[in-house]
Design an enzyme around this catalytic site. Structure first.
Site, PDB file in Angstrom:
ATOM      1  N   GLU A   8      37.194  41.071  39.535  1.00 22.90           N
ATOM      2  CA  GLU A   8      37.055  40.765  38.111  1.00 22.90           C
ATOM      3  C   GLU A   8      38.362  40.802  37.325  1.00 22.90           C
ATOM      4  O   GLU A   8      38.589  41.705  36.507  1.00 22.90           O
ATOM      5  CB  GLU A   8      36.027  41.712  37.472  1.00 22.90           C
ATOM      6  CG  GLU A   8      34.659  41.629  38.126  1.00 22.90           C
ATOM      7  CD  GLU A   8      33.572  42.389  37.372  1.00 22.90           C
ATOM      8  OE1 GLU A   8      33.911  43.179  36.472  1.00 22.90           O
ATOM      9  OE2 GLU A   8      32.385  42.192  37.681  1.00 22.90           O
ATOM     10  N   GLU A  50      28.109  40.108  42.565  1.00 22.87           N
ATOM     11  CA  GLU A  50      27.481  41.224  41.850  1.00 22.87           C
ATOM     12  C   GLU A  50      26.426  40.679  40.912  1.00 22.87           C
ATOM     13  O   GLU A  50      26.660  39.695  40.200  1.00 22.87           O
ATOM     14  CB  GLU A  50      28.482  41.999  40.970  1.00 22.87           C
ATOM     15  CG  GLU A  50      29.349  42.960  41.708  1.00 22.87           C
ATOM     16  CD  GLU A  50      30.296  43.737  40.785  1.00 22.87           C
ATOM     17  OE1 GLU A  50      29.942  43.977  39.608  1.00 22.87           O
ATOM     18  OE2 GLU A  50      31.388  44.088  41.247  1.00 22.87           O
TER      19      GLU A  50
HETATM   20  C1  FCB Z   1      31.106  45.081  36.926  1.00 22.30           C
HETATM   21  C2  FCB Z   1      31.993  45.954  37.784  1.00 22.30           C
HETATM   22  C3  FCB Z   1      31.276  47.067  38.476  1.00 22.30           C
HETATM   23  C4  FCB Z   1      30.206  47.678  37.603  1.00 22.30           C
HETATM   24  C5  FCB Z   1      29.318  46.597  37.050  1.00 22.30           C
HETATM   25  C6  FCB Z   1      28.172  47.116  36.218  1.00 22.30           C
HETATM   26  O1  FCB Z   1      31.843  44.509  35.906  1.00 22.30           O
HETATM   27  O2  FCB Z   1      32.642  45.185  38.765  1.00 22.30           O
HETATM   28  O3  FCB Z   1      32.230  47.998  38.878  1.00 22.30           O
HETATM   29  O4  FCB Z   1      30.800  48.435  36.626  1.00 22.30           O
HETATM   30  O5  FCB Z   1      30.068  45.730  36.271  1.00 22.30           O
END
Ligand code: FCB
Length: 441
Positions: free
Chosen positions: A167, A352
């Protein structure tokens, strides 16, 4: 769950994700200090000033956690390697015990038939390098390349995939412009430099791993849908600026070898000298693209504020305990856009996706039907993207277990597994069992 493995194309990969500082317990095993330790020790930055010193005690419970991953029946496990665990001062002396830990992790996954999907950096800059400016210092690209060489020199022969930086928006904008994450800066010059150096470090790490003979290397970016707060032209333009900064900057750098003009309007005066010459490294080819997605935001014009002249508000949709609106259709839209405008036929992974909720144990069990329905609706969006022709190859749930949610401390629970932060006892939630059943062959 409404979906099961067989609803997805043959070979579609299901996984679950975590990161080092959020679960390992940073005080164990000779790891060096990180800028998250410093940020958390400063009043007002983190809920109850909590840090990752203990995390989920994963460092000491590795085998138990590997068994829990195996019990889910996932194909892959996305984890990250801590820079300061491997190189306590960020450069120079290697902490062999730290490397051994990742060795055991990778071997433990392979023994259980699970693919190790590594991320090199999930946010914990060694304090010794933060002292030298961290992401603001151009040398960070080479320091990161050297760290990559050390870690992948050890586990690179057995990992299934690698992404250099989790990210970039969070590492760059959220941490240097918004100030919500370490190092907590609110400074446009620092932001411009960090955003560019992150890209340069990404490319340097990819080149380093190619030199080691590695493949299946990718990039993991996060995306937030920007909905204009009204149909006024000013608000449409503000949402488009937000989108350019958040969702387009990093993809453009990596896949087009340029930065969007809308972002350079604000950042160009603050960019480091010679930035235009770095795109050869930044856009060195990758093998896949990763997309992290959680929510959307409403954006309005704020003509009185300096660039980027926008403000944000929260809409009316149902929300998670993060206050994040639940908006699955944007997952489909982002996947389609990524393939059509940036990555073409490259495989895409949702690296994610998940939700936080205040899950509590009652009589030894944790009911989290809201998480199951969040996963259902987002898996449906992923399927829609596949039907629209997107080469989506996998989906990872965030997260395996409740963990350190950065500035929100241990309060926000994203896990498929409940963690009692006093005893570190793990209890698989209803969502864990539902996913395990859906994935059973
Ligand atoms: C993302 C992150 C992860 C976690 C989630 C909820 O942005 O990569 O570490 O904090 O959000």
């Amino acid at each position: 769950m409404q979906h099961k493995r067989s609803d997805f194309p043959e070979g579609f990969q299901f996984g679950v994700a975590t990161s080092s500082y959020q679960i390992e317990g940073h005080q164990f095993g000779g790891a060096g200090r990180t800028h998250w330790d410093d940020f958390a020790a400063t009043p007002g930055n983190v809920v109850r000033a909590e840090n990752g010193a203990l995390g989920c005690d994963h460092y000491n419970r590795l085998e138990e956690d590997l068994d829990l991953i195996e019990g889910l029946g996932v194909d892959a496990y996305r984890f990250s390697t801590s820079w300061a665990r491997v190189l306590p001062e960020g450069r120079g002396a290697v902490n062999e015990v730290g490397l051994d830990f990742y060795d055991r992790l990778v071997d433990g996954l392979l023994e259980r038939g699970i693919k190790p999907a590594a991320t090199l950096y999930h946010w914990e800059m060694p304090s010794a390098l933060a002292d030298l400016g961290g992401w603001r210092n151009r040398d960070v690209a080479q320091w990161f390349g050297d760290f990559t060489d050390v870690v992948m020199g050890r586990i690179g022969d057995r990992v299934w995939s690698v992404a250099p930086i989790n990210e970039p928006w969070c590492v760059g904008w959220l941490s240097h412009f918004v100030g919500a994450h370490a190092p907590g800066l609110r400074d446009i010059r620092a932001t411009a430099r960090a955003m560019h150096h992150i890209m340069l470090a990404h490319g340097t790490a990819i080149e380093t791993m190619r030199a080691l003979g590695m493949n299946n290397l990718g990039a993991v970016c996060n995306f937030e849908w920007a909905t204009p707060a009204s149909d006024r032209p000013e608000d449409l333009a503000a949402a488009s600026r937000y989108d350019a900064i958040y969702n387009r900057f990093f993809l453009s750098g990596i896949f087009k070898g340029e930065y969007p003009a809308q972002v350079m309007e604000g950042l160009e005066p603050h960019m480091p000298a010679g930035w235009q010459d770095d795109f050869k490294v930044i856009s060195t080819p990758v093998d896949w693209s990763g997309l992290n997605y959680y929510t959307r935001t409403l954006v309005h014009d704020d003509a009185d504020a300096p660039w980027p002249h926008y403000g944000q508000s929260v809409g009316e949709l149902p929300k998670t305990s993060m206050g994040w609106e639940i908006y699955p259709d944007a997952l489909r839209a982002f996947l389609v856009r990524m393939a059509q405008e940036y990555t073409g036929s490259l495989p895409i992974y949702v690296t994610e996706n998940g939700m936080s909720a205040p899950d509590e144990i009652a009589e030894g069990a944790v009911a989290d039907p809201h998480r199951i329905s969040y996963l259902n609706s987002h898996l449906a969006a992923a399927k829609d993207a596949i039907d629209a022709g997107v080469p989506l190859a996998g989906y990872y749930v965030w997260s395996l277990m409740d963990n350190y949610e950065w500035a929100l401390g241990y309060e926000k629970r994203f896990g498929l597994i409940h963690v009692d932060f006093d005893t570190f006892e793990r209890t698989p939630k209803q969502s864990y069992h539902a996913l395990a059943k859906a994935l059973r062959r």
